[in-house]
Design a protein around this motif. Sequence first.
Motif, PDB file in Angstrom:
ATOM      1  N   TYR A 160       1.234  10.562  36.134  1.00 48.66           N
ATOM      2  CA  TYR A 160      -0.030  11.278  36.360  1.00 48.66           C
ATOM      3  C   TYR A 160      -1.211  10.619  35.657  1.00 48.66           C
ATOM      4  O   TYR A 160      -2.288  11.207  35.570  1.00 48.66           O
ATOM      5  N   VAL A 161      -0.986   9.426  35.102  1.00 56.95           N
ATOM      6  CA  VAL A 161      -2.093   8.690  34.495  1.00 56.95           C
ATOM      7  C   VAL A 161      -2.032   7.261  35.059  1.00 56.95           C
ATOM      8  O   VAL A 161      -0.974   6.636  35.033  1.00 56.95           O
ATOM      9  N   ASP A 162      -3.151   6.805  35.566  1.00 57.04           N
ATOM     10  CA  ASP A 162      -3.206   5.484  36.199  1.00 57.04           C
ATOM     11  C   ASP A 162      -3.242   4.411  35.103  1.00 57.04           C
ATOM     12  O   ASP A 162      -4.214   4.321  34.336  1.00 57.04           O
ATOM     13  N   LYS A 163      -2.180   3.592  35.041  1.00 55.96           N
ATOM     14  CA  LYS A 163      -2.061   2.582  33.975  1.00 55.96           C
ATOM     15  C   LYS A 163      -3.183   1.549  34.039  1.00 55.96           C
ATOM     16  O   LYS A 163      -3.571   0.978  33.034  1.00 55.96           O
ATOM     17  N   GLU A 164      -3.672   1.317  35.246  1.00 58.19           N
ATOM     18  CA  GLU A 164      -4.710   0.296  35.406  1.00 58.19           C
ATOM     19  C   GLU A 164      -6.054   0.791  34.861  1.00 58.19           C
ATOM     20  O   GLU A 164      -6.840   0.028  34.315  1.00 58.19           O
ATOM     21  N   LYS A 165      -6.306   2.090  35.011  1.00 61.44           N
ATOM     22  CA  LYS A 165      -7.610   2.613  34.574  1.00 61.44           C
ATOM     23  C   LYS A 165      -7.607   3.045  33.100  1.00 61.44           C
ATOM     24  O   LYS A 165      -8.629   2.982  32.430  1.00 61.44           O
ATOM     25  N   CYS A 166      -6.468   3.544  32.622  1.00 62.82           N
ATOM     26  CA  CYS A 166      -6.400   4.113  31.263  1.00 62.82           C
ATOM     27  C   CYS A 166      -6.571   3.021  30.199  1.00 62.82           C
ATOM     28  O   CYS A 166      -5.948   1.968  30.285  1.00 62.82           O
ATOM     29  N   ILE A 167      -7.411   3.306  29.187  1.00 62.74           N
ATOM     30  CA  ILE A 167      -7.544   2.341  28.085  1.00 62.74           C
ATOM     31  C   ILE A 167      -6.918   2.882  26.794  1.00 62.74           C
ATOM     32  O   ILE A 167      -7.043   2.296  25.726  1.00 62.74           O
ATOM     33  N   ASP A 213     -11.634   8.226  34.535  1.00 63.07           N
ATOM     34  CA  ASP A 213     -11.092   8.747  35.788  1.00 63.07           C
ATOM     35  C   ASP A 213      -9.637   8.285  35.990  1.00 63.07           C
ATOM     36  O   ASP A 213      -9.233   7.919  37.102  1.00 63.07           O
ATOM     37  N   ALA A 214      -8.883   8.292  34.873  1.00 63.69           N
ATOM     38  CA  ALA A 214      -7.524   7.751  34.948  1.00 63.69           C
ATOM     39  C   ALA A 214      -6.465   8.804  35.286  1.00 63.69           C
ATOM     40  O   ALA A 214      -5.330   8.468  35.594  1.00 63.69           O
ATOM     41  N   ILE A 215      -6.844  10.083  35.193  1.00 61.65           N
ATOM     42  CA  ILE A 215      -5.841  11.135  35.447  1.00 61.65           C
ATOM     43  C   ILE A 215      -5.721  11.365  36.949  1.00 61.65           C
ATOM     44  O   ILE A 215      -6.720  11.557  37.643  1.00 61.65           O
ATOM     45  N   ASN A 216      -4.482  11.315  37.418  1.00 66.50           N
ATOM     46  CA  ASN A 216      -4.238  11.474  38.851  1.00 66.50           C
ATOM     47  C   ASN A 216      -3.169  12.546  39.051  1.00 66.50           C
ATOM     48  O   ASN A 216      -1.977  12.277  38.959  1.00 66.50           O
ATOM     49  N   TYR A 217      -3.623  13.786  39.337  1.00 62.64           N
ATOM     50  CA  TYR A 217      -2.659  14.881  39.490  1.00 62.64           C
ATOM     51  C   TYR A 217      -1.821  14.729  40.763  1.00 62.64           C
ATOM     52  O   TYR A 217      -0.846  15.441  40.948  1.00 62.64           O
TER      53      TYR A 217
END
Length: 675
Positions: free
Chosen positions: A238-245, A334-338
């Motif tokens: 549920y968290v996009d590895k590419e966007k999350c820092i 905007d890294a959270i992806n439900y």
Amino acid sequence: MSSKTAIYLCTCATNISDNLDFEEILNFASKLEDVAYVKVHKLLCSEEGKNFLSSDISKEKPERIVIAACTPKEHEKTFRNVLQKIDFNPYLFQMVNIREQVAWVTSDKSKATEKAKSYIRAAVRRVSMHEPLEKKELDCNTDVLVIGAGPAGMEASLLLAKAGRKVYLVEKNSFIGGRVARFEDVFPKMECATCMIEPKMDEILHHENIELLTCSEVKEVLGFLGNFKVKIRKRARYVDKEKCIGCGACYEPCPMRVKNEHDYNLSERKAIYIPYTGSLPNVPIIDEEYCLRFGNKDSDTCKEALELGLITQEEYDRFAIHDCTICRDACPFDAINYDDKEELIERNVGGIIVATGFELFDPSIIKELGYGNIQEVYTSLEFERILSQTGPTNGKILMKNSKEPQSIAIIHCIGSRSKDYNNYCSSVCCLYALKFARLVEKHLPSAMVYDIYADWCIPGKDNQAFLDSVKSAKNIQFIHTSLPMNVEIKQNGDKIELYYNEISNNRRKISTDMVILCPAMIPAKDTPIISKMLGITLSNDGFFAEGHTKLAPVSTNIEGIFIAGCCQGPKDIQNSIAQGAAAAGEILSALVQGKKLELEATTAEIDKELCSGCMTCISLCPYKAIFVDTNKVAVVNEVLCKGCGTCVAACPSGAANSKHFTTEQICAEIEEVLK
Ligand code: SF4
Ligand code: SF4
């Protein structure tokens, strides 16, 4: 019967001929029906013997061959290779063991000679029924699946990746590094565990040849060395590895607080969390079980959260109507992806390394130890977290009342070396107990440490010096008992009382503030599931069984599948890493780019007319090599079949047959032996 069967008798120097009447055997064999000739040689397996066989067979041109010599285990392959080189079908050959099964076990020379004669007669009859089988070749995949990203799995993955192999590293947790990454220091040199392991973790994350699959579990494996087909279930993060820092902005505001299992429940985490500071990859995960968004107004999670005061009535109503989006709102990237979904990933690999680690024996089973009832009784892994800078107390040795303990007892061998629990030594407890004593001395110089042990197990070149140095510390008292596990632990006011028997059997008591138990290392919970899925066997103690304790310590009973680290048995970090390297080496030598793999020619086959479609064979085949075709009859996949014969023995209709081991061939052989 064939008209041209050749028999070659080997005297094995005098190993066979001393105990058998070769003259009589030669006479007898020459007169057997359809035997073209019989020749004797003194050492058929020697270079000279192999050359003799090649040139003699090329000259005489027999149609079938019987070699009466030693055990087929030793030289059947040798002779098949000789035949193959001169284009003689190696399956039109039968070997008779007149050494181990006759000359060496039958002392009466005339009885041994009779036995040898009947075995040779049986082989001649049997070889007359052999079919010329052809071996097939198959391309081999050199990619590798590694299961488990602890020290052993990481080492294997890095070595393979550096050698140019594509590696799929599957880890069920959301982070890599195993348990070691959560330790503070490691024995005997008291190095910082994180500093030691982090560079490897970093390399794993960034190596172009490694595809790291965290939150993932292998669900199905079909195939064989060089050609495995693997299905992997990857849970939603549920968290996009590419966007999350990894900034952490999302988990701070999450209202759900739950026990952190990665700190052995000694701290709390949120429903969106990273397990500990510095865990890699530094990307949080949402725990569906506790996330309010994935619950609903009536779910236990939401009700419990309300009852425990974790959320207010207003929040409860709001989540129920609008669903929680707090973490998504808090994330600046905007890294959270439900909408993230579980995936079923398929990969083809040539080899597999299993490095799934261990678990600790549950000391609450031994009631007298008070674990689970007495607040200040901990396991060694819990204490590792207390000692860690990233742990629940930021590395301070504190009791639950936040005070420093003035005395700590460390008890060895909990559930180890015991017929009642685990009848083996876990090999590392003595050394990490010494490490604990040293760290307590460092952090709480005035605290007293009682080290309750039975025997010292400290192999390895630096370890004796480590024991000697800890023994010389003034605040560490070593207590020698015959069975540390028999200590009785009771709460008495603020203190914990420990009753134990000295080695002389005198009953003694000490009083402490804190107790650390050193439980046995036991197989990880999913070991039997992985064993069944891969078809690899377990040893008596429940760990994966190695091919040979000394000669093949990382092999398994299945070609192409290797084991490394504590899933094979208790061991320290150094030995786990050595096994990871050994398993990588095995794969590199077994799977060579461009090399073809030879398929077994002696596979099973199923008679469609006789098959009733009962599917007994499908459930029993250890290689999953049988499937049902559109006519509802069983069919053998020759690529997967290893010719083990399980289906042949199990088929109630007699429809399954093994090439080269048909019922007719075996019965004919037995008939001749019994004549
Ligand atoms: S959706 Fe809400 S409950 Fe779920 S992880 Fe995000 S903040 Fe926590
Ligand atoms: S707030 Fe966003 S970027 Fe920061 S850790 Fe959470 S998911 Fe990653």
